[in-house]
Design an enzyme around this catalytic site. Structure first.
Site, PDB file in Angstrom:
ATOM      1  N   GLY A 108     -47.525  -1.132  55.616  1.00  0.00           N
ATOM      2  CA  GLY A 108     -47.395  -2.422  56.275  1.00  0.00           C
ATOM      3  C   GLY A 108     -46.244  -3.234  55.741  1.00  0.00           C
ATOM      4  N   GLY A 117     -42.951  -6.959  46.568  1.00  0.00           N
ATOM      5  CA  GLY A 117     -44.271  -6.958  47.194  1.00  0.00           C
ATOM      6  C   GLY A 117     -45.335  -7.705  46.429  1.00  0.00           C
ATOM      7  N   GLU A 118     -45.146  -7.895  45.122  1.00  0.00           N
ATOM      8  CA  GLU A 118     -46.229  -8.452  44.308  1.00  0.00           C
ATOM      9  C   GLU A 118     -45.916  -9.792  43.657  1.00  0.00           C
ATOM     10  OE1 GLU A 118     -48.551  -4.832  42.448  1.00  0.00           O
ATOM     11  OE2 GLU A 118     -46.466  -4.289  42.732  1.00  0.00           O
ATOM     12  N   PHE A 162     -52.954  -2.596  49.037  1.00  0.00           N
ATOM     13  CA  PHE A 162     -52.963  -3.569  47.941  1.00  0.00           C
ATOM     14  C   PHE A 162     -53.342  -2.924  46.615  1.00  0.00           C
ATOM     15  CE2 PHE A 162     -54.504  -5.568  51.911  1.00  0.00           C
ATOM     16  CZ  PHE A 162     -53.333  -6.212  52.256  1.00  0.00           C
ATOM     17  N   ASN A 221     -33.558  -6.576  53.512  1.00  0.00           N
ATOM     18  CA  ASN A 221     -33.882  -6.946  54.895  1.00  0.00           C
ATOM     19  C   ASN A 221     -34.658  -8.252  54.850  1.00  0.00           C
ATOM     20  OD1 ASN A 221     -34.298  -6.979  57.657  1.00  0.00           O
ATOM     21  ND2 ASN A 221     -36.078  -5.639  57.557  1.00  0.00           N
ATOM     22  N   THR A 228     -38.423  -8.444  56.647  1.00  0.00           N
ATOM     23  CA  THR A 228     -39.549  -7.834  55.953  1.00  0.00           C
ATOM     24  C   THR A 228     -39.753  -8.444  54.569  1.00  0.00           C
ATOM     25  OG1 THR A 228     -38.073  -6.034  55.259  1.00  0.00           O
ATOM     26  CG2 THR A 228     -39.446  -5.646  57.202  1.00  0.00           C
ATOM     27  N   ARG A 275     -30.913  -8.035  45.096  1.00  0.00           N
ATOM     28  CA  ARG A 275     -30.383  -8.131  46.453  1.00  0.00           C
ATOM     29  C   ARG A 275     -31.501  -7.907  47.462  1.00  0.00           C
ATOM     30  NH1 ARG A 275     -26.220  -4.094  49.644  1.00  0.00           N
ATOM     31  NH2 ARG A 275     -25.815  -5.478  51.407  1.00  0.00           N
TER      32      ARG A 275
END
Length: 698
Positions: free
Chosen positions: A460, A660-661, A233, A587, A590, A584
């Site tokens: 992760g 991710g954020e 993180f 996956n 995830t 785009r």
């Protein structure tokens, strides 16, 4: 049925999932070379001063204790660029928790017992750890990267004073801590002049380069392995003291040394989200069009390393107005050095801005979604550049449809279920597209498989997995024929996993290497591959880091429904919905995991995560998971994460943005706005705890 390479947004299982379930995925502290010793650090017990003496006699007398390192006997290091890594080099104590000694022993238990036996005497000095906006040392930091400092457009003060409708309010976000499941750990081993380190890090290449500089080595004399990392993180985004201490101890003792930091020491040595004080002023016409935006942020930093939590940076991106001023001010204090934490700047800054937008919507008696739509723009307000793609309006409309926003009564305190008040809120989100140069190689093997090699790091997030369809699509083969090797500085160098930049940066290099290999294989069609196979490489330097004519950002919309117990003051989140426009999606499995995880973290930020800097003691009062609360399963509802497909040709060959954020960015504001809708009470300080709500009549 095998997954085909050209399936967009393929729903691929994690490549390392089975290894993690079976326990065969080894983390930094799970490598134990022969003869391995164990280390335990000794932290300073004063908030500022100098070490006078270190009495290690009692520690050295304990069975199993091998050595006690401190500033008088530790190996000398070259001066680092990051002052937090200059451990055991002098007698200065810049903050409580700074490491002043390290005990090395044959066992972990002996090392811990030895650390407790070390006696350190200090010359204490007066200290200041209290952040306040009027602090005399507050200053505007140097704006080296265009995100900090002050940005001015027009005459914001005059336009605000003349605006028919105004909001002038303040918000506070407390210090927050990363607390990854895997604490920071390293195992270091010197052999024939070569340093090998297993480190819990978000970027092995950066750690290698830093260690080489500190110990006067060539880069090829250092190998750093970060194959599996249990979360970071941001706190593992740059090298931390543990890896330097482990390498120092291994050199001093001539043995491999393992060091896993105790969780209670993490807040003082691995960074934290600095507390931020926000003043937001919004001026608008009667139709809701913004005429003035002023966002001032004050945050603390340490005296040894300046770090600015750039809470006003996102304000420069979101809403147009002819007049704007965004200002950052840093206050140096005797505190641990703050650092990166998921969505640094954007998470606290958008909590303030999107809460203020909700207050403006109320003042205007305009639906909060409609207010945001009226202030949408196709150009970035500060730079004037066109957005490469901006589908914020589509996210808001799609989210409203899925959430059932049209049936919402806009009046606060209108929905009650017994003792529970029910409310809903919305907030927008944004995060920049960050891409860095990377290298990659790919090998075609005689058995028909392909091996992609790149020093990416999987913290992760599923990095191993998401790079597979990138490679498979470029090669034109099924994903089952592609495997990845990552997590070692001996592999082609790559930037760290941070800033939502990993997949965009690594994937670009992987795509280019695979495209080059596909061309070579096409030219050799019908020929048998040599035993060593055929390989190709790529380096995106000069292109991935090139300036763009476009402003590149991801956008999203968050929706929350909450209940507030009028008896206990407890807030419960019933529903969380996020809709994102992030290029785009490579996956879907995830990606959804990343969105949901970030939204969960935003829920914690809104309702329970809180740290307190004790002004008298000079330390964080909440320094473990018993006192620093994070969401448990019972706190988290079923979270919905959706996205709209974007076709953006101005990003990278995959057309992807970081994900991710952005999921954390608007969550806290949406929950706070929902609490106001439920209760009519506007809390402007996080977290939204029962004691703060109960000071109002519910």
């Amino acid at each position: 049925m095998p997954q085909t390479a050209d399936a967009p947004g393929a729903d691929l299982e994690r490549r390392e999932g089975t290894d993690k379930v079976l326990g065969s995925a080894r983390y930094a502290a799970e490598h134990t070379p022969e003869g391995c010793a164990y280390a335990w650090p000794v932290a300073a017990t004063v908030a500022r001063g100098e070490v006078r003496t270190v009495d290690d006699a009692a520690a050295l007398a304990l069975p199993g204790v091998v050595s006690v390192l401190h500033h008088r006997n530790a190996p000398r290091l070259a001066e680092p660029d990051d002052a937090t890594l200059a451990v055991l080099q002098d007698a200065r104590v810049p903050h409580r928790g700074w490491y002043v000694a390290l005990v090395v022993a044959d066992t972990l238990e002996a090392a811990r017992e030895g650390a407790a036996a070390v006696r350190v005497a200090y010359a204490e000095e007066p200290f200041d750890v209290t952040l306040r906006a009027e602090h005399p040392d507050a200053h505007v930091p140097e704006d080296s990267d265009g995100t900090s400092g002050e940005h001015v457009r027009g005459d914001a003060e005059a336009a605000f004073a003349a605006a028919p409708v105004r909001v002038d309010t303040g918000y506070r976000v407390p210090p927050l801590h990363n607390h990854p499941m895997e604490p920071h750990a390293a195992t270091a081993h010197w052999q024939d002049g070569h340093l090998r380190v297993y480190d819990s890090s978000q970027g092995a290449t950066t750690v290698r380069d830093t260690l080489a500089g500190l110990f006067g080595l060539r880069k090829e004399q250092v190998t750093v392995v970060s194959e599996h990392v249990g979360g970071g993180f941001g706190s593992k985004g740059t090298p931390r003291p543990h890896v330097v201490l482990a390498a120092m101890a291994a050199r001093a003792t001539g043995r491999p040394v393992k060091l896993a930091l105790p969780r209670r020491q993490l807040p003082a040595v691995v960074g934290h989200r600095a507390p931020t004080l926000h003043r937001v002023r919004l001026g608008a016409g009667a139709d809701g069009t913004l005429t003035s935006v002023i966002h001032e942020v004050t945050a603390h930093t340490s005296r040894i390393k300046e770090f600015m939590e750039t809470g006003a940076a996102a304000t420069r991106v979101m809403y147009p107005s002819p007049h704007a001023r965004t200002t950052h001010r840093a206050v140096p204090l005797d505190v641990p050095s703050p650092s990166w934490m998921r969505a640094p700047g954007e998470a606290p800054g958008m909590y303030a801005l999107e809460s203020a937008m909700d207050e403006l919507a109320q003042a205007l008696d305009i639906d909060p979604i409609e207010l945001r739509l009226r202030n949408d723009t196709r150009h970035e307000p500060d730079s004037g550049k066109p957005f490469s793609s901006r589908h914020l309006a589509e996210c808001l409309r799609e989210g409203a449809r899925r959430f059932g926003w049209a049936g919402r009564d806009p009046r606060p305190r209108t929905r009650r279920e017994g003792p529970l008040l029910v409310g809903s809120g919305v907030a927008a989100a944004t995060y920049p597209v960050v891409v860095a140069p990377s290298r990659a190689s790919v090998q075609a093997c005689p058995d028909g498989t392909f091996v992609v090699r790149i020093n990416a790091t999987d913290i992760g997030t599923g990095a191993r997995t998401v790079l597979v369809p990138v490679a498979a699509n470029a090669l034109g083969v099924p994903v089952e024929r592609v495997r990845t090797e990552i997590g070692s500085s001996d592999l082609p160098s790559a930037p760290l996993a941070g800033g939502s930049s990993g997949t965009a940066s690594w994937g670009w290099a992987v795509h280019e290497a695979c495209t080059a290999l596909a061309t070579r294989l096409a030219e050799q069609r019908g020929q048998q591959l040599p035993p060593e196979g055929v390989s190709a490489t790529a380096d995106t330097a000069g292109r991935a880091d090139a300036d763009s004519d476009y402003a590149r950002h991801a956008f999203g919309a968050h929706f929350a429904e909450v209940t507030v117990d009028t008896v206990s003051g407890e807030v419960r989140v019933r529903r969380l919905l996020g809709v994102y426009a992030a290029g785009r999606i490579l996956n879907s499995r995830t990606a959804r995991s990343q969105f949901v995880g970030a939204m969960t973290m935003g829920l914690g930020m809104a309702l329970m995560e809180n740290s307190t800097m004790d002004g008298a003691f000079g330390d964080f009062a909440e320094n473990d998971l018993a006192s620093y609360h994070v969401p448990a399963h019972a706190d988290v509802p079923s979270i919905e994460a959706h996205w709209i497909e974007e076709d953006d040709p101005h990003l990278n060959p995959m057309g992807s943005k970081g994900i991710g954020e952005i999921g954390i960015v608007g969550t806290a504001a949406a929950i706070g706005n929902a609490v106001h809708h439920a209760t009519g009470v506007r809390l402007r300080e996080l977290p939204l705890t029962p004691d703060r709500l109960l000071t109002h009549a519910l």
